[in-house]
Enzyme design. Sequence first.
Site, PDB file in Angstrom:
ATOM      1  N   HIS A   1      -5.850  16.163   0.962  1.00  0.00           N
ATOM      2  CA  HIS A   1      -5.671  16.209  -0.431  1.00  0.00           C
ATOM      3  C   HIS A   1      -4.971  17.490  -0.876  1.00  0.00           C
ATOM      4  O   HIS A   1      -4.246  17.371  -1.732  1.00  0.00           O
ATOM      5  CB  HIS A   1      -6.737  15.803  -1.131  1.00  0.00           C
ATOM      6  CG  HIS A   1      -7.295  14.412  -1.066  1.00  0.00           C
ATOM      7  ND1 HIS A   1      -8.301  13.874  -0.271  1.00  0.00           N
ATOM      8  CD2 HIS A   1      -6.951  13.311  -1.756  1.00  0.00           C
ATOM      9  CE1 HIS A   1      -8.396  12.387  -0.119  1.00  0.00           C
ATOM     10  NE2 HIS A   1      -7.604  12.177  -1.494  1.00  0.00           N
TER      11      HIS A   1
ATOM     12  N   ARG B   1      -2.870   0.913  -4.277  1.00  0.00           N
ATOM     13  CA  ARG B   1      -2.494  -0.512  -4.374  1.00  0.00           C
ATOM     14  C   ARG B   1      -3.064  -0.940  -5.756  1.00  0.00           C
ATOM     15  O   ARG B   1      -3.729  -0.507  -6.299  1.00  0.00           O
ATOM     16  CB  ARG B   1      -3.724  -1.097  -3.465  1.00  0.00           C
ATOM     17  CG  ARG B   1      -3.608  -0.831  -1.897  1.00  0.00           C
ATOM     18  CD  ARG B   1      -4.626  -1.654  -1.134  1.00  0.00           C
ATOM     19  NE  ARG B   1      -5.655  -0.913  -0.688  1.00  0.00           N
ATOM     20  CZ  ARG B   1      -6.775  -1.329  -0.039  1.00  0.00           C
ATOM     21  NH1 ARG B   1      -6.799  -2.671   0.181  1.00  0.00           N
ATOM     22  NH2 ARG B   1      -7.672  -0.737   0.535  1.00  0.00           N
TER      23      ARG B   1
ATOM     24  N   LYS C   1      -6.438  -0.970  -7.787  1.00  0.00           N
ATOM     25  CA  LYS C   1      -7.547  -0.019  -7.033  1.00  0.00           C
ATOM     26  C   LYS C   1      -7.547   1.126  -7.751  1.00  0.00           C
ATOM     27  O   LYS C   1      -6.980   1.357  -8.915  1.00  0.00           O
ATOM     28  CB  LYS C   1      -7.269   0.125  -5.588  1.00  0.00           C
ATOM     29  CG  LYS C   1      -7.596  -1.088  -4.643  1.00  0.00           C
ATOM     30  CD  LYS C   1      -8.018  -0.537  -3.296  1.00  0.00           C
ATOM     31  CE  LYS C   1      -9.178  -0.046  -3.325  1.00  0.00           C
ATOM     32  NZ  LYS C   1      -9.498   0.217  -2.087  1.00  0.00           N
TER      33      LYS C   1
ATOM     34  N   CYS D   1      -3.878  11.816  -3.712  1.00  0.00           N
ATOM     35  CA  CYS D   1      -2.756  12.064  -2.423  1.00  0.00           C
ATOM     36  C   CYS D   1      -1.712  11.056  -2.711  1.00  0.00           C
ATOM     37  O   CYS D   1      -0.667  11.298  -2.212  1.00  0.00           O
ATOM     38  CB  CYS D   1      -3.444  11.741  -1.115  1.00  0.00           C
ATOM     39  SG  CYS D   1      -4.118   9.843  -1.182  1.00  0.00           S
ATOM     40  N   TYR D   2      -1.862  10.047  -3.595  1.00  0.00           N
ATOM     41  CA  TYR D   2      -0.821   9.086  -3.794  1.00  0.00           C
ATOM     42  C   TYR D   2       0.291  10.036  -4.743  1.00  0.00           C
ATOM     43  O   TYR D   2       1.272   9.198  -5.029  1.00  0.00           O
ATOM     44  CB  TYR D   2      -1.181   7.781  -4.299  1.00  0.00           C
ATOM     45  CG  TYR D   2      -2.115   6.935  -3.382  1.00  0.00           C
ATOM     46  CD1 TYR D   2      -3.440   6.707  -3.511  1.00  0.00           C
ATOM     47  CD2 TYR D   2      -1.461   6.485  -2.214  1.00  0.00           C
ATOM     48  CE1 TYR D   2      -4.166   6.038  -2.706  1.00  0.00           C
ATOM     49  CE2 TYR D   2      -2.246   5.919  -1.317  1.00  0.00           C
ATOM     50  CZ  TYR D   2      -3.588   5.728  -1.465  1.00  0.00           C
ATOM     51  OH  TYR D   2      -4.328   4.886  -0.518  1.00  0.00           O
TER      52      TYR D   2
ATOM     53  N   ASP E   1     -10.401  18.769   0.591  1.00  0.00           N
ATOM     54  CA  ASP E   1     -10.170  18.890   1.892  1.00  0.00           C
ATOM     55  C   ASP E   1      -8.552  19.275   1.916  1.00  0.00           C
ATOM     56  O   ASP E   1      -7.964  19.195   0.815  1.00  0.00           O
ATOM     57  CB  ASP E   1     -10.459  17.397   2.556  1.00  0.00           C
ATOM     58  CG  ASP E   1      -9.675  16.376   2.003  1.00  0.00           C
ATOM     59  OD1 ASP E   1     -10.399  15.173   1.362  1.00  0.00           O
ATOM     60  OD2 ASP E   1      -8.400  16.432   1.662  1.00  0.00           O
TER      61      ASP E   1
ATOM     62  N   ASP F   1      -5.862   8.106  -6.915  1.00  0.00           N
ATOM     63  CA  ASP F   1      -6.243   9.255  -5.777  1.00  0.00           C
ATOM     64  C   ASP F   1      -5.010  10.256  -5.996  1.00  0.00           C
ATOM     65  O   ASP F   1      -3.897   9.935  -5.778  1.00  0.00           O
ATOM     66  CB  ASP F   1      -6.436   8.293  -4.571  1.00  0.00           C
ATOM     67  CG  ASP F   1      -6.818   9.301  -3.641  1.00  0.00           C
ATOM     68  OD1 ASP F   1      -6.519  10.414  -3.519  1.00  0.00           O
ATOM     69  OD2 ASP F   1      -7.347   8.728  -2.316  1.00  0.00           O
TER      70      ASP F   1
ATOM     71  N   ASP G   1      -8.956  14.232  -4.359  1.00  0.00           N
ATOM     72  CA  ASP G   1      -8.768  12.722  -4.836  1.00  0.00           C
ATOM     73  C   ASP G   1      -8.843  12.495  -6.297  1.00  0.00           C
ATOM     74  O   ASP G   1      -7.859  12.213  -6.945  1.00  0.00           O
ATOM     75  CB  ASP G   1      -9.755  11.837  -3.847  1.00  0.00           C
ATOM     76  CG  ASP G   1      -9.814  10.556  -4.320  1.00  0.00           C
ATOM     77  OD1 ASP G   1      -9.456  10.207  -5.452  1.00  0.00           O
ATOM     78  OD2 ASP G   1     -10.472   9.788  -3.684  1.00  0.00           O
TER      79      ASP G   1
ATOM     80  N   HIS H   1       0.877  -0.989  -0.075  1.00  0.00           N
ATOM     81  CA  HIS H   1      -0.196   0.045   0.037  1.00  0.00           C
ATOM     82  C   HIS H   1       0.967   1.153  -0.023  1.00  0.00           C
ATOM     83  O   HIS H   1       1.856   1.299   0.782  1.00  0.00           O
ATOM     84  CB  HIS H   1      -0.831   0.012   1.409  1.00  0.00           C
ATOM     85  CG  HIS H   1      -1.843   0.942   1.521  1.00  0.00           C
ATOM     86  ND1 HIS H   1      -1.547   2.210   1.699  1.00  0.00           N
ATOM     87  CD2 HIS H   1      -2.994   1.122   1.564  1.00  0.00           C
ATOM     88  CE1 HIS H   1      -2.366   2.957   1.875  1.00  0.00           C
ATOM     89  NE2 HIS H   1      -3.533   2.401   1.908  1.00  0.00           N
TER      90      HIS H   1
END
Lengths: 452, 325
Positions: A347, A276, A279, A284-285, A344, A282, A337, A233
Amino acid sequence: MDGAPAPLRCFSERHAAEVFADDGVETVTSAEQKKVEHNIEEVISVYKQIHSLPQPTLLREQHYQYLKKGLRHLSDSYECLDASRPWLCYWILHSLELLEEPIPAAVASDVCQFLARCQSPTGGFAGGPGQHAHLAPTYAAVNALCIIGTEEAYNVIDREKLLDFLWSVKQPDGSFVMHVGGEVDVRSAYCAASVASLTNILTPKLFEDTPSWILRCQNWEGGLGGVPGLEAHGGYTFCGTAALVILGKEHMLDLKALLRWVVSRQMRFEGGFQGRCNKLVDGCYSFWQAGLLPLLHRAFFKEGESQLSRQRWMFEQQALQEYILLCCQNPAGGLLDKPGKSRDFYHTCYCLSGLSIAQHFGNVDLHHELILGKEENRLVRLHNNYPEFFLSCSHVKAPTHPVYNICPEKVAQALQHFHQLPVPEADQRHGASSADGPSAPAASSGSAEHQS
Amino acid sequence: MFYRDRKEWADLEPVPQDDGPNPVVKIAYSEKFSDVYDYFRALLKKDERSDRAFALTAEAIELNAANYTVWHYRRVLLQALQKDLREEMRYITDIIEEQPKNYQVWHHRRMVVEWLNDPSEELEFIADILSQDAKNYHAWQHRQWVIQEYKLWDNELEFVEKLLEEDVRNNSVWNQRHFVISHTTGYSSPAILDREVQYCLNQIRKAPHNESAWNYLKGILQDRGMSSHPGLLEQVLELKETHCSPYLLAFLVDCYEDALENNNQKETLNRALEVCEYLAQEKDTIRKEYWLFLQRSLESRFECIDVLLCQGISPLLKSDIKNGV
């Protein structure tokens, strides 16, 4: 820089061919992925229609207003983060520093005083005044104070008590619980290593067996899970890797397997990263995953790898910038995201952090920029060229890279300040067991903490 | 009804939050939120151990289930008041169903299970949570803990197979497969390894672009040597004709690299470099920088020594020259 803007990757003819191939076998995973790709396609198509010239723009002013307001006031929708208020300070302050927006001295002082109220009398910082200390808000508070970087900020931290707190959450197997009576996972090692190294309270004994525990988190996929056995992750992989970098033990990882895993997390269609395998993308990644590439670059460099690029990280920097700028900005300010999600501060922080990494390549004495869109999109550089100076200091083991995710000048300044101070002597008891049961008397006495 | 208006609470002075004179990140709490937490702080200050305190923790949790201080206090009360842990299990079951992506709720459940020393409900409960979100990380973490702690390995592979039938792309389930096998039979026996390799290839034939299956195949072979498994390279080359994907090509590179490590042949190296080029320029361009790095890396590591000697160049200097040093 001058002349025609670079063609956007997502406008190219070949881009459409990058959509997910479901082989005619639909499952929940493929259905969800296709939904997201469809949304992204929409965003790109709308963008094409509005903008004849593709010059993605970072909405600096809007983000600034959003952040400026949030630093003071948050709506009741933030009740769910009432136990994470130092995080809010850090996410907002770091976003502002990336945007190169100054923090007025009065605000900075107010943040210091607030974080002082979040500090626990037994050491470490809590999610809010009167709450128990926890490694996550401790990490956030120390980072926020280092961003402020004034004497007042540094003086908030009670280093002796902080060391006591770290000892109180240390486990015999090398791991750390997040708080007394709390859960173990690899985030805790990163939080502990980060604050200990920045404030110069790090001793080898404190992190005895921690590297070997972290190593157990690397799995068959090449990435790291939260605890040994779990799925790889992005968030946990960043925490484990960055912790090892701080402890000077990153070479113990299977770096090649880790590299293959993380580069495979960049989505061929969206351009952003997933957390991951199989998935969804996003924003934030953009930091947790892309942020691994500077760390790995440095690790390979230290190992004597001769074939590293001198201009680029080993991910598609332009594609990530396109994803963030076209898909992750709220026109009213704040980042998010993916399209359709709300903005938010979490993010906002990590999308901007990822954007900075995607814009700047650097290794020791090299620096190379790739700014997508307008020149004004450029953010402050997250990694730095200072490491050689500090590596000569006896206590510092780690280069100051996007390990801490605060600007390099602030890292350097904090290290300089705290390394003038002696390492405190700790009361070296290992923490209570992670259970709250009758066998752990510390837990019941812990609840009697008085906070005014 | 607010706590401040309740007669039974009149003896307790609520404690307002101490944010200081110039607050930052100030949350506009609802009246209800402030009321409950003002009283929570009062209880905490007193260290009151009572049923009314216990009841209030539930309200505080409902307002913010991430408040780990409240959870800790609730656990202290559970012990101090000798509360019925079976009832607590029912409570935490409900809370997790409502908020399955929260750390504290799962940790609390783990504590209660440990105190009861009774994992009997866990696998079914977790299966239910997974039926709503088959990739919930906390759920899988709790499941692995239960299985390992209480040695409940027996039916887990069956569970894995069932979930893979539902969604063969569920990477969490592939991870669980690896977890179960590595902690039970292990991958050392040729029979098991072969079974797993065949399982992978079958899944790949059905859905060639399922990255999880390819990653698992590599994952189980990498320590043993990708090229060690008899006939695998040939099977993959066959699949390349009808079931090609970037993942197949990457797997080929890995096979060639492994082969080179045992037997450095120019032909193998050339094949590997060709596939890297193909991936970088055509089939996996998002990873171009990586594939080009790997290509340079392979070239540098496996460049045939006799070629270098013919050129009158020491192999040690070759990469320096290439890098303009």
